[in-house]
Scaffold this motif. Structure first.
Motif, PDB file in Angstrom:
ATOM      1  N   ILE A 174       0.917  -1.200   0.243  1.00  0.00           N
ATOM      2  CA  ILE A 174       0.026  -0.077   0.117  1.00  0.00           C
ATOM      3  C   ILE A 174       0.789   1.167   0.113  1.00  0.00           C
ATOM      4  CG2 ILE A 174      -1.708   1.348   1.183  1.00  0.00           C
ATOM      5  CD1 ILE A 174      -2.715  -1.297   0.103  1.00  0.00           C
ATOM      6  N   CYS A 175       0.352   2.278  -0.570  1.00  0.00           N
ATOM      7  CA  CYS A 175       1.116   3.549  -0.771  1.00  0.00           C
ATOM      8  C   CYS A 175       0.088   4.568  -0.092  1.00  0.00           C
ATOM      9  CB  CYS A 175       1.628   3.968  -2.198  1.00  0.00           C
ATOM     10  SG  CYS A 175       2.129   5.660  -2.150  1.00  0.00           S
ATOM     11  N   VAL A 176       0.490   5.018   1.063  1.00  0.00           N
ATOM     12  CA  VAL A 176      -0.604   5.966   1.783  1.00  0.00           C
ATOM     13  C   VAL A 176       0.140   7.582   1.472  1.00  0.00           C
ATOM     14  CG1 VAL A 176      -1.309   6.977   4.018  1.00  0.00           C
ATOM     15  CG2 VAL A 176      -0.757   4.657   3.601  1.00  0.00           C
ATOM     16  N   ASP A 177      -0.961   8.196   0.695  1.00  0.00           N
ATOM     17  CA  ASP A 177      -0.765   9.677   0.304  1.00  0.00           C
ATOM     18  C   ASP A 177      -1.515  10.703   1.248  1.00  0.00           C
ATOM     19  OD1 ASP A 177      -1.232  12.353  -1.077  1.00  0.00           O
ATOM     20  OD2 ASP A 177      -0.206  11.324  -2.667  1.00  0.00           O
ATOM     21  N   THR A 178      -0.738  11.442   2.019  1.00  0.00           N
ATOM     22  CA  THR A 178      -1.322  12.385   3.163  1.00  0.00           C
ATOM     23  C   THR A 178      -2.467  13.265   2.496  1.00  0.00           C
ATOM     24  OG1 THR A 178       0.715  13.782   2.890  1.00  0.00           O
ATOM     25  CG2 THR A 178       0.465  12.043   4.619  1.00  0.00           C
ATOM     26  N   CYS A 179      -2.114  13.628   1.430  1.00  0.00           N
ATOM     27  CA  CYS A 179      -3.094  14.711   0.715  1.00  0.00           C
ATOM     28  C   CYS A 179      -4.181  13.934   0.273  1.00  0.00           C
ATOM     29  CB  CYS A 179      -2.526  15.462  -0.638  1.00  0.00           C
ATOM     30  SG  CYS A 179      -3.823  16.171  -1.538  1.00  0.00           S
ATOM     31  N   HIS A 180      -4.259  12.898  -0.196  1.00  0.00           N
ATOM     32  CA  HIS A 180      -5.268  12.026  -0.562  1.00  0.00           C
ATOM     33  C   HIS A 180      -6.035  11.495   0.411  1.00  0.00           C
ATOM     34  CE1 HIS A 180      -2.968  10.570  -4.560  1.00  0.00           C
ATOM     35  NE2 HIS A 180      -3.047  12.126  -4.616  1.00  0.00           N
ATOM     36  N   ILE A 181      -5.713  11.227   1.658  1.00  0.00           N
ATOM     37  CA  ILE A 181      -6.610  10.484   2.606  1.00  0.00           C
ATOM     38  C   ILE A 181      -7.054  11.563   3.513  1.00  0.00           C
ATOM     39  CG2 ILE A 181      -5.196   8.490   3.012  1.00  0.00           C
ATOM     40  CD1 ILE A 181      -3.951   9.381   5.346  1.00  0.00           C
ATOM     41  N   PHE A 182      -6.634  12.891   3.454  1.00  0.00           N
ATOM     42  CA  PHE A 182      -6.960  14.009   4.033  1.00  0.00           C
ATOM     43  C   PHE A 182      -8.415  14.488   3.325  1.00  0.00           C
ATOM     44  CE2 PHE A 182      -7.291  18.577   4.445  1.00  0.00           C
ATOM     45  CZ  PHE A 182      -7.417  18.810   5.826  1.00  0.00           C
ATOM     46  N   ALA A 183      -8.064  14.635   1.969  1.00  0.00           N
ATOM     47  CA  ALA A 183      -9.299  15.124   1.116  1.00  0.00           C
ATOM     48  C   ALA A 183     -10.429  13.946   1.180  1.00  0.00           C
ATOM     49  CB  ALA A 183      -8.467  15.082  -0.490  1.00  0.00           C
ATOM     50  N   ALA A 184     -10.105  12.847   1.366  1.00  0.00           N
ATOM     51  CA  ALA A 184     -10.998  11.843   1.576  1.00  0.00           C
ATOM     52  C   ALA A 184     -11.828  11.890   2.516  1.00  0.00           C
ATOM     53  CB  ALA A 184     -10.303  10.289   1.093  1.00  0.00           C
ATOM     54  N   ASP A 217       0.854  17.972   1.381  1.00  0.00           N
ATOM     55  CA  ASP A 217      -0.214  18.912   1.901  1.00  0.00           C
ATOM     56  C   ASP A 217      -1.250  19.025   1.051  1.00  0.00           C
ATOM     57  OD1 ASP A 217      -1.615  20.710   3.715  1.00  0.00           O
ATOM     58  OD2 ASP A 217       0.182  21.417   4.409  1.00  0.00           O
ATOM     59  N   SER A 218      -2.441  19.547   1.479  1.00  0.00           N
ATOM     60  CA  SER A 218      -3.485  19.557   0.340  1.00  0.00           C
ATOM     61  C   SER A 218      -3.860  21.051   0.239  1.00  0.00           C
ATOM     62  CB  SER A 218      -4.760  18.757   1.244  1.00  0.00           C
ATOM     63  OG  SER A 218      -6.001  18.807   0.253  1.00  0.00           O
ATOM     64  N   LEU A 219      -4.266  21.421  -1.076  1.00  0.00           N
ATOM     65  CA  LEU A 219      -4.539  22.624  -1.496  1.00  0.00           C
ATOM     66  C   LEU A 219      -6.207  22.883  -1.017  1.00  0.00           C
ATOM     67  CD1 LEU A 219      -3.015  23.722  -4.777  1.00  0.00           C
ATOM     68  CD2 LEU A 219      -2.889  24.870  -2.536  1.00  0.00           C
ATOM     69  N   LYS A 220      -7.028  21.734  -1.121  1.00  0.00           N
ATOM     70  CA  LYS A 220      -8.441  21.835  -0.802  1.00  0.00           C
ATOM     71  C   LYS A 220      -8.632  21.229   0.431  1.00  0.00           C
ATOM     72  CE  LYS A 220      -9.239  23.051  -4.982  1.00  0.00           C
ATOM     73  NZ  LYS A 220      -9.635  24.305  -5.224  1.00  0.00           N
ATOM     74  N   PRO A 221      -9.860  21.506   1.121  1.00  0.00           N
ATOM     75  CA  PRO A 221      -9.972  21.466   2.548  1.00  0.00           C
ATOM     76  C   PRO A 221     -10.705  19.877   2.623  1.00  0.00           C
ATOM     77  CG  PRO A 221     -12.070  22.427   1.276  1.00  0.00           C
ATOM     78  CD  PRO A 221     -10.755  22.448   0.467  1.00  0.00           C
ATOM     79  N   PHE A 222     -10.612  19.607   4.092  1.00  0.00           N
ATOM     80  CA  PHE A 222     -10.807  18.465   4.542  1.00  0.00           C
ATOM     81  C   PHE A 222     -12.116  17.586   3.863  1.00  0.00           C
ATOM     82  CE2 PHE A 222     -12.880  15.412   7.851  1.00  0.00           C
ATOM     83  CZ  PHE A 222     -11.980  14.674   7.830  1.00  0.00           C
ATOM     84  N   ALA A 223     -12.011  16.459   3.424  1.00  0.00           N
ATOM     85  CA  ALA A 223     -13.028  15.802   2.794  1.00  0.00           C
ATOM     86  C   ALA A 223     -13.664  16.183   1.641  1.00  0.00           C
ATOM     87  CB  ALA A 223     -14.202  15.363   3.856  1.00  0.00           C
ATOM     88  N   SER A 224     -12.883  16.873   0.958  1.00  0.00           N
ATOM     89  CA  SER A 224     -13.180  17.755  -0.412  1.00  0.00           C
ATOM     90  C   SER A 224     -13.363  16.577  -1.406  1.00  0.00           C
ATOM     91  CB  SER A 224     -12.336  18.729  -0.717  1.00  0.00           C
ATOM     92  OG  SER A 224     -10.952  18.430  -0.903  1.00  0.00           O
ATOM     93  N   ARG A 225     -12.462  15.614  -1.344  1.00  0.00           N
ATOM     94  CA  ARG A 225     -12.636  14.538  -2.500  1.00  0.00           C
ATOM     95  C   ARG A 225     -12.110  15.211  -3.788  1.00  0.00           C
ATOM     96  NH1 ARG A 225     -16.653  10.234  -1.977  1.00  0.00           N
ATOM     97  NH2 ARG A 225     -15.871   9.606  -3.876  1.00  0.00           N
ATOM     98  N   VAL A 226     -10.979  16.324  -3.516  1.00  0.00           N
ATOM     99  CA  VAL A 226     -10.220  16.609  -4.662  1.00  0.00           C
ATOM    100  C   VAL A 226      -8.829  16.782  -4.498  1.00  0.00           C
ATOM    101  CG1 VAL A 226      -9.988  18.962  -5.866  1.00  0.00           C
ATOM    102  CG2 VAL A 226     -12.238  18.317  -5.079  1.00  0.00           C
ATOM    103  N   ASP A 227      -8.292  16.196  -5.438  1.00  0.00           N
ATOM    104  CA  ASP A 227      -6.577  15.889  -5.087  1.00  0.00           C
ATOM    105  C   ASP A 227      -5.812  17.076  -5.764  1.00  0.00           C
ATOM    106  OD1 ASP A 227      -4.081  14.813  -5.474  1.00  0.00           O
ATOM    107  OD2 ASP A 227      -4.554  13.411  -6.951  1.00  0.00           O
ATOM    108  N   ARG A 228      -5.394  18.016  -4.869  1.00  0.00           N
ATOM    109  CA  ARG A 228      -4.388  18.968  -5.150  1.00  0.00           C
ATOM    110  C   ARG A 228      -3.351  19.134  -4.280  1.00  0.00           C
ATOM    111  NH1 ARG A 228      -7.237  18.598  -8.957  1.00  0.00           N
ATOM    112  NH2 ARG A 228      -8.267  19.797 -10.281  1.00  0.00           N
ATOM    113  N   HIS A 229      -2.272  18.889  -4.726  1.00  0.00           N
ATOM    114  CA  HIS A 229      -1.119  18.707  -3.693  1.00  0.00           C
ATOM    115  C   HIS A 229      -0.743  20.195  -3.262  1.00  0.00           C
ATOM    116  CE1 HIS A 229       0.095  14.433  -4.803  1.00  0.00           C
ATOM    117  NE2 HIS A 229      -1.046  14.701  -4.607  1.00  0.00           N
TER     118      HIS A 229
END
Length: 286
Positions: A174-184, A217-229
């Protein structure tokens, strides 16, 4: 901790190794081939030798690959899925030739067929890839996603279901991406939130299966479901979560790869800034 960055393979994969070493990284991530084309020129013995020599000269270890963004192993379109399977086989073979330890791969998008059908297709696709690449040491590391559109992998349960369905789960990681899981929708900002998220990950897939970490880090807010690093500490996640991660002994030795913006000119100065920030967070045991 073993820090690295995704580096350009322009001019040859070996130059990515040298660029990572120059900044101060201990590992590197590269595309095995062009990420936005199906076909590419085969690797030559000279290409492979130059890459492996660069690893030896610099001392970088645990190099990681990333597959093409065109691949969709969950596609309900048989022609596209067959094309994706064939492309994954090539990616695995190229990664093995280069001596990569892992190939990060987005699980796939179900494109309206539904999560259950998409997960079943991914597992079957991976079985076909594994059968065609018997004997390789490289592992495919399925990446967590932000959940844009119909992308699967934005819930840890998706990855757990794939692992349960494949015939040879030991060949996967598994590869865990911090931006992705935060946005998810997985929180990371406080110690309690970080611990709860890691507990959930351990329950669904097992922390021992985490082969690669993407620190973004994530450009978009928590649970946005948008992938922007975003750069470390320059987005919605903030610094604290990265401090928890780099001091988590359970991930000692796991490649921690930056996929953060490179700067307006595409240079590597921002990589150096982010590396120093991460290194400064490491706490020395008493």
């Amino acid at each position: 901790m073993k820090f690295g960055s995704h580096m350009s393979m322009a001019g040859g994969h070996h130059l990515a190794v040298k660029a990572a070493h120059k900044i101060g990284f201990q590992t590197v991530q590269v595309f095995t081939k062009s990420n936005n084309q199906w076909k590419s020129k085969p690797l030559t013995d000279a290409d492979i030798g130059a890459f492996r020599d660069a690893l030896g000269e610099t001392g970088l270890t645990g190099p990681v690959g990333h597959n093409s963004y065109l691949i969709n192993m969950a596609s309900p379109d048989d022609e596209l899925r067959d094309k994706s399977i064939a492309a994954m086989i090539v990616e695995v073979e190229r990664g093995e030739a280069l001596g990569l330890t892992d190939l990060v791969a987005h699980p796939g998008a179900h494109v309206g067929s539904g999560e259950e059908a998409g997960i079943a297709r991914i597992a079957d696709s991976l079985d076909q890839v594994h059968r065609a690449t018997s004997g390789v040491k490289l592992r495919i590391a399925l990446e967590t996603t932000a959940g844009q559109g119909s992308n699967l992998g934005h819930r840890f349960e998706h990855l757990g279901s794939i692992l349960d369905r494949v015939q040879d789960p030991d060949r996967l990681g598994i590869c865990v991406d911090t931006c992705h899981i935060f946005a998810a929708g997985y929180p990371l900002g406080t110690r309690d939130e970080y611990n709860a998220t890691m507990t959930d990950l351990d329950r669904c897939v097992g922390l021992h299966r985490v082969r690669v970490l993407h620190l973004n880090d994530s450009l978009k807010p928590f649970a946005s479901r948008v992938d922007r690093h975003a750069g470390i500490g320059r987005g919605e996640i903030g610094f604290a979560a990265f401090g928890f991660l780099v001091n988590d002994a359970r991930f000692l030795g796991v490649p921690m790869i930056l996929e953060t913006p490179k700067g307006l000119e595409g240079d590597d100065e921002l990589d150096a800034i982010h590396l120093r920030a991460l290194q400064a967070m490491i706490q020395t045991p008493p």
